[in-house]
Design an enzyme around this catalytic site. Sequence first.
Site: not given
Ligand SMILES: *Cc1c(COP(=O)(O)O)cnc(C)c1O
Length: 412
Positions: A139, A224, A253
Amino acid sequence: MQTEDYIRLENSYNAPNYQPLDVVLERGEGVWVWDVEGRRYLDCLSAYSALNQGHRHPRIIEALVQQAERLTLTSRAFRNDQLPLLARELCELTGYEMMLPMNSGAEAVETALKAARRWGQWVKGIDGDAEIIVCRNNFHGRTITVISFSTEPDYRDGFGPFTPGFISVPFGDAEALEAAIGPRTVAFMVEPVQGEAGVIVPPPGYLRATREICDRHDILLVADEIQSGLGRVGKLLACDWEAVKPDLVTIGKALSGGVLPVSAVLGSREVLGLFKPGSHGSTFGGNPLACAVARAALKVTVEEDLPRRARELGDYFQGQIGAIDSPLIQEVRGKGLLIGVALKPEVAPARLIVEALKERGVLAKETHGTVIRFAPPLVISKAEIDFAVAQLAAALATAQEVVTAEASNLIG
Ligand SMILES: *Cc1c(COP(=O)(O)O)cnc(C)c1O
C-alpha cells in the site's frame, strides 16, 4: 443534530469511497475522542498512525496557532523562515543529507518514484524505460501511478490505463527480489512492515538482505515509512531495527502529529539533488504552517521518546492480547504499537468485533475482513491498554456465544 442525521447527510452528499464506522466524532484529546452524543472512545487507530503524538498535542497546537497568526503560505516562489529549519532538523535527526517536502503520503511516494527514475536515467545510465520493483500486497497511496502497481483489485477496478514500469515480487522474500532485477531496474520500494496488508512483519534479516542486494546490483532501496516511521514500530524509522539505511525514505502521517497533511522524502544529495528547478513541485509543499507544525511534532516524538514507548508498550499490548483465551483468534502479530489481530475467518468477521468494540468504547478498524488493527497513539498508558484489552476480550467472548448459539441451532 444527532448521529443518524450526520450519517444521512454524509451518505447523501459525500462520495461513498469509505465505509466508516457509524460513530460521529466531534472532539479529541490525547488517546480519547468524543462523539456528538457525548460518548467517549479510546482511539486505537490513530488515523492510520497519523496521530502518534495523540489528538491535539498541546505543543503541536501551540505551534499551529502561533504560526497561523504569522504566516501560513508563501508557495515556493518565495522562501519562508520555517522550511530551512524543518529541513535541517529532519536531516539531523534521521542522518540524511536532504529532504523534499510534500503534503500527502501518496505525493511523497510519487516524488520518490520520480527521483528513482531520474537517477536511473541520468546517473546509472540505463537504456530505455526505467523499471521499479515493488512488493505484492503493498500500500503506497491512491494516485493512478501508485495503484498501477497495487495487487488489490478494489484499488484498481475501472481506473486504467495504468502507468507502466513496475513489477511486483512477494513481500519478505529477498531471493525473489534478486531474481526480478533486470538491466533496466532502478529501484526496489518496500514498506518495512506492511500496514494495510494486515500488519505483516517480514522475516528477520529481510531488510538487511534487500539492502545488500540493492547495493550489489546498483539499484536504489526506497523505504515507504509513511505508516511505520516516526516511532510507530518502536524505532524512529522501522529500518533502524536492522540498522539499514535506504537511499530514499518517504515519511508522512505522524510528521504533523495529525494536524495537517505533511509528507517528505529523505535522501542523499546525489539523488534528491537531481530535482532541478522546474522539475517537481507543490503549491502547499513546504508551507510555513506545515513546517512549523512538523517541527513541533518531531520535537514531541524525540523529547517524549515515543519510539521507546511504542517498543515497550507494544510488547505489553501484544502480550496482553496474546493472553486472551479466545478460539476466535488465529494470530497476534506486529511490531511496536502496530498490532494486527488475525481472526479465524470462518467464524468471526472482523467487522463484527470492530462494531462490538465501538459499543464498548474502543475504536479500531478491520483490514481485509479478518484482521483488526490496533495502533493507538504512542502516548497511551498501560491502564488504557488494559482497558482496550478488557473490551477486546469481552467483545470476543460475546461473539463466541453468538457463534456457538448459531452452530447449535444448525445442529438442532
Ligand atoms: C497511508 C500510506 C500512504 C499514503 O498516504 P496518504 O497521505 O493517504 O496519501 C502511503 N504509504 C503508506 C505505507 C501508507 O501507510
